[in-house]
Design a protein around this motif. Sequence first.
Motif, short mmCIF file in Angstrom:
data_model
loop_
_atom_site.label_atom_id
_atom_site.label_comp_id
_atom_site.label_asym_id
_atom_site.label_seq_id
_atom_site.Cartn_x
_atom_site.Cartn_y
_atom_site.Cartn_z
N ASN A 119 8.26 -11.20 5.32
CA ASN A 119 8.41 -9.97 6.72
C ASN A 119 7.92 -9.14 6.03
OD1 ASN A 119 10.40 -8.41 8.15
ND2 ASN A 119 12.66 -9.96 7.65
N ASN A 120 8.15 -7.47 6.74
CA ASN A 120 6.83 -6.66 6.78
C ASN A 120 8.43 -4.90 6.25
OD1 ASN A 120 7.08 -7.17 9.11
ND2 ASN A 120 6.75 -5.27 8.84
N PHE A 121 7.55 -4.27 5.46
CA PHE A 121 8.97 -3.43 5.18
C PHE A 121 7.82 -2.40 5.35
CE2 PHE A 121 10.88 -0.89 1.73
CZ PHE A 121 11.96 -0.09 2.63
N ASP A 122 8.68 -0.85 5.58
CA ASP A 122 7.72 0.16 6.36
C ASP A 122 9.02 1.29 5.33
OD1 ASP A 122 5.77 -0.96 6.40
OD2 ASP A 122 6.06 -1.21 8.95
N TYR A 123 8.07 1.83 4.62
CA TYR A 123 8.95 3.16 3.82
C TYR A 123 8.47 4.42 4.18
CZ TYR A 123 10.91 5.94 0.45
OH TYR A 123 11.70 7.09 -0.47
N ARG A 146 5.17 14.36 0.75
CA ARG A 146 4.89 12.95 1.85
C ARG A 146 4.39 11.69 1.01
NH1 ARG A 146 1.71 10.63 5.74
NH2 ARG A 146 2.31 9.79 7.98
N VAL A 147 5.45 10.03 1.63
CA VAL A 147 5.24 9.22 0.90
C VAL A 147 5.16 7.96 2.12
CG1 VAL A 147 5.85 7.50 -0.84
CG2 VAL A 147 6.15 9.90 -2.05
N VAL A 148 4.26 7.53 2.07
CA VAL A 148 4.41 6.49 2.75
C VAL A 148 4.19 5.06 2.40
CG1 VAL A 148 3.06 5.34 4.67
CG2 VAL A 148 3.73 7.89 4.93
N SER A 149 4.51 4.04 2.29
CA SER A 149 3.68 2.54 1.71
C SER A 149 4.51 1.35 3.28
CB SER A 149 5.79 2.49 0.94
OG SER A 149 5.11 1.18 -0.01
N GLY A 150 3.26 0.27 2.80
CA GLY A 150 3.62 -1.13 3.99
C GLY A 150 3.81 -1.66 2.65
N ASN A 151 4.74 -2.91 3.06
CA ASN A 151 4.79 -3.62 2.25
C ASN A 151 4.44 -5.04 3.40
OD1 ASN A 151 5.81 -2.95 -0.34
ND2 ASN A 151 6.13 -1.41 1.44
N VAL A 152 3.99 -6.12 2.46
CA VAL A 152 4.21 -7.33 3.84
C VAL A 152 4.40 -8.44 2.62
CG1 VAL A 152 2.47 -9.26 5.48
CG2 VAL A 152 2.39 -6.29 5.34
N ALA A 153 5.02 -9.79 3.04
CA ALA A 153 5.27 -10.71 2.12
C ALA A 153 5.69 -11.66 3.11
CB ALA A 153 6.68 -10.63 1.18
N LEU A 154 4.41 -12.61 2.97
CA LEU A 154 4.35 -13.96 3.35
C LEU A 154 4.63 -15.61 3.05
CD1 LEU A 154 0.82 -13.35 5.66
CD2 LEU A 154 3.45 -13.29 6.29
N PHE A 155 5.26 -15.98 2.48
CA PHE A 155 5.94 -17.61 1.57
C PHE A 155 5.75 -18.79 2.49
CE2 PHE A 155 7.53 -14.06 -0.22
CZ PHE A 155 7.91 -14.26 -2.25
N ASP A 211 0.80 -1.10 -0.45
CA ASP A 211 0.01 -0.31 0.10
C ASP A 211 1.15 0.94 0.26
OD1 ASP A 211 -2.88 -1.61 0.16
OD2 ASP A 211 -2.37 -1.82 1.86
N LEU A 212 0.91 1.72 -0.87
CA LEU A 212 1.39 3.54 -1.17
C LEU A 212 0.84 4.73 -1.12
CD1 LEU A 212 4.58 4.90 -1.97
CD2 LEU A 212 3.63 3.83 -4.30
N SER A 213 0.93 5.74 -0.52
CA SER A 213 0.24 6.93 -0.38
C SER A 213 1.21 8.10 -0.75
CB SER A 213 -1.23 7.21 0.32
OG SER A 213 0.25 6.46 1.89
N ILE A 214 0.72 9.09 -1.58
CA ILE A 214 1.36 10.24 -1.92
C ILE A 214 0.56 11.78 -1.81
CG2 ILE A 214 1.15 9.40 -4.42
CD1 ILE A 214 3.64 10.87 -4.51
#
Length: 825
Positions: A499-503, A478-487, A450-453
Motif C-alpha cells: 500500500n501507500n501511506f501519506d502523512y 510543516r512535515v510531509v511524508s510519503g510511504n510506499v510498500a510493495l511485497f 520520503d520525509l521533509s520538514i
Amino acid sequence: MRISYLLPAWSRVELLGARPGRLAAFALLLLLWLAGLVPARAQGKAAVRGTVATGPGPVVEFATVTLHRAADSVVVKTEFSDEKGSFRLEGAPGGRYVVSAAQVGLRRAWSAPFALAPAGIALPALVLEVSQATALKEVTVTARKPLFEHQADRTVVNVADSPLSAGATALDVLNRAPGVTTETGVALRGRQGVLLVVDGKRVPLSGAELADYLRALPAEQLQSIELITNPPAQYDAQGGAGVIAINLKKDQRLGTNGSANVSYGRGEYGKFTTGLALNHRRKNTNFYGTYTYANRNDFVRQEFYRQYGAAAGLPAVNSTVTGKRVLNLHSHSARLGADVNLSKRTLAGVSLTGLFSETTTNNDTRTQFTDELGGPAGRYQSLAAQGINRPNGSANLNLRHVFADSAAAASLTADADYARYSTTRSLDLYTNYEEPALPTSLLTGDQRNDLSIGALKLDYSRPLPYRSRLEMGLKSTRVVSGNVALFFNNGTYQPNISNNFDYYENVNAAYAAVRGGSASTRFQAGLRAEQATIRTTLAGEEMREQQYLQWFPTASVQRTLNARHALALTAGRRVDRPNYGQLNPLRAYVDAVSYRSGNPYLVAQTSYNVDLTHTYRQKFIAALTYAHTHLPIITTVQPAPDGGRQVVNRDVNLSTQQYLALTLTAPLEPAKWWTLYANGVFYYSRFQGELAGTVLDRQQPACQLSANNTFSLPHGWTAELNGTFQSGEIWGFEQGRPREQVLVGFQRSFWAKQATLRLNVADVFYTAPGRFTSVYTGFSESFLQRQDTRVATAAFTYRFGSSKVAAARKRMAGAEDELRRAASQ
C-alpha cells in the motif's frame, strides 16, 4: 532534611500520599512563597561591583571575574566583565570574600579581603598585567571544561574531551548520560517521550529509525549534550519527558586550523571511524566544514519465548525463536557552514548538513512450535537479507541582530530550516519449512519513505524595568511524508500488505514569556499556544484528520535562602504528538514471524510536570518530580490481527501514567587527583489502561544509578571509569530485568598538546544485554537481546594550524552559541 521544614509552619504538607488537588495547591503555595509573596525567613544577597583594566591602558572586556570565600578561596560565583570592563557579583551579606579577575595572556589579579555589607560594596579597579610567560609567544588554550555542568534549567554533559567517547556513536554516548536510557526508546529519568534536537534542529524520528540515525552519527562530531527536563515556553511543547539537545563541535580558534581523527574498535566485529574538520576564523567571518566516515559491524542475538492461547480455531501453542542478525553500517556525515558579522550588532549564518548511511543485515532465525504437552507442532528456518539506505540532509539560514551595544539590549533572531530524510528498504525473506515439509517461500519487499520538514521561526527579546526581560516568538513547522510498500510472495503481488501511506502535519505556535527577579529570587513565566493539523491518507483515501489548539503554560521560580541553600520550582504542560512512523500502518519485517507496524489511530499524549529542586552549597542537588500523563503512548507486542502465529510490534494509547521521582546528584572530589560525579534517579511509575481484553493497572518502583570517575594519572595520563545500573522497571505491559555496564578509558596528549591518544573498553563485564517480558490475556512474550557492546577501542586525534586566541575575546562565539540555542527553542 524534609523540604516541609523549610516552609512556614502553617504551609507544611506531606508530599507523598497527597491527592492531585492538594499537590496543585501545594505547588501554587510554594510558587507564591518562593516569589516572595508569602513571608519567609530567607536572607537576601548583596552586590559586589567593580571594573577590570590593564593599568593605565584600556578596560578589559569579557574577563573572567570570580567571587571566592576569603577563608578557603572556594568559588562562590563567576561572571564576565562587560564591554566597559564592569562586573557585578552577588554574595551573602556578612560573609568575607575576595575577588579575582583573569584573562588569557594576562596575570590574574586579586582584591583585598573584604566583608560584604547588606548595602553592597564597590571595589577598586582590578588591574591585570601582561604575563611574562606569554608576552613573547603565542597564547595556547589548555583549559578543559568539566564533564558535567549544572545550569539553572539543565544539565550539560561535555563529551568532546571524554576518553569514553572515542570510537563511539551518538547512541552510545547518549546512553551513558546521567538519567538517559536507550534500550526500548530514548528515555529521560525513566520517562519516554523526549524531544531530540541536533545542533538546534528537531529530529522527527522515533523507535528503530531514531536509533539507526544516532548509530550513524559518530561521537567524534559531538561537543556536548544538554538534558532539560522541564523546558520554558520558548521551546516546542513536544516532548513530555523533556528535551535532549545534542550540540556538534565548532572550532573557536582564530586563523586557519583543523583536526583529523581515526579510531578502530574490536568486539566480536570491527568498528572503524575517521574524520577531518577544518575551520577558518577571522574577526568578522568564520567558515567551517567537517567530514566523518564510519564502517561499523555489529550483531544482535535474540531469543524469544512466546505462549499463544487458543484463538480463532487455532490451538494453544508455545514457540521458541532464536536468531542472530549481522549488520554492516557505512555512514558518511558532513557539515559546511559560514558565520558573518554583517555589522557590529548583526550576525548571519548558513549551514548545510548531510548524513548518508547504508546498512546491510542478514538475519538467520529458527522457530520451533510445540503444543501444550510439549510435542512438536512446527519447525522452520527463515533467512532475511535487507538493504537500508538513508540519505538525509538539512539547511539552515539564521540572523541575529542586537539593537544596542549592551549585553542586555533588545535582540531579534530569525531562523529558516529545511530537512529531508529518505529511506529505501529492500527485503529478501526466505522461509524453509522443515515440519511439516512445505515448499520454500520467498517474500520480497521494496519500501520507500520520503520525509521533509520545514520551519520558520522568529524570536524577539527586550529588557523590561526592574531587571526583567520579555521574550516573544512565532514558529511554523510543516512535515510531509510519503510511504510506499510493495511485497511479492514467490513473485506474486501481495495486495493485502502492499500500500501507500501519506502523512501531513502543520504546527503553528506563538509564545510570550517574562523573566526577572531580585538578588535572591529569579522567576520565569510563559505561555505557548500551538495549533496543530494532522492528516493521514492510506491508498489515496483520507483515514483521519485532527485539528486542535492547545495551550502550554510554564513557570519557574528560583529562591536563594542563604549561602548554603537554594530552592527552585518549575511547572509546565507538554505534549507528545505521534509522528509519521508511529502512525504509518505499512509493515517492516524483521523475520518470518515478526514485523513492525504503526497505528493510524494513535492520539497525542499530554502531561503535567512539576519539579522541586534543592541545591546545597551550590553543588549537591536533590530534585523531586511529579508528572501526570493522559493517554500515554507505549509500545506493545501482540499476535497479528490477520490470524496465524505472526506477532506485530506497534504503539497504542493507554489511559493514564503517574510518575514520581527523586533525583540526587553529588559532584565530589575525594582527592586532588580524583573527581566523582554520582547521580541517582529513584522513580515510581503506574500505568492504567486496557488492550486486547487485558486490563492493566501496574506499578513498580525503580532506580537508575551512575557514577563517573575521572583520575589524573602520572606522566600526563587521565583516566575515566563509568558505571551504570538500571533496576527492573515497567513500561506499560512490558517489564525489564536489571542491567548494568562498566566502561573504562585512558587519554594522553603529546606533541605540545596537538595530538591525543585515547583507549577505552566498553561494557567490560558484558552485563548490558537486556531481558524483557510482556504478559497479556491469551499471549505472553519473553525475550533476551545481546549486542556487540563489549568493545576495545584505540583512537588518535591530531590538531593542526593556529592555536592563538585574541587576548580580549570578541563576542562572536557567544553569539553563535545563542543562535544554536535559539534554534532549538
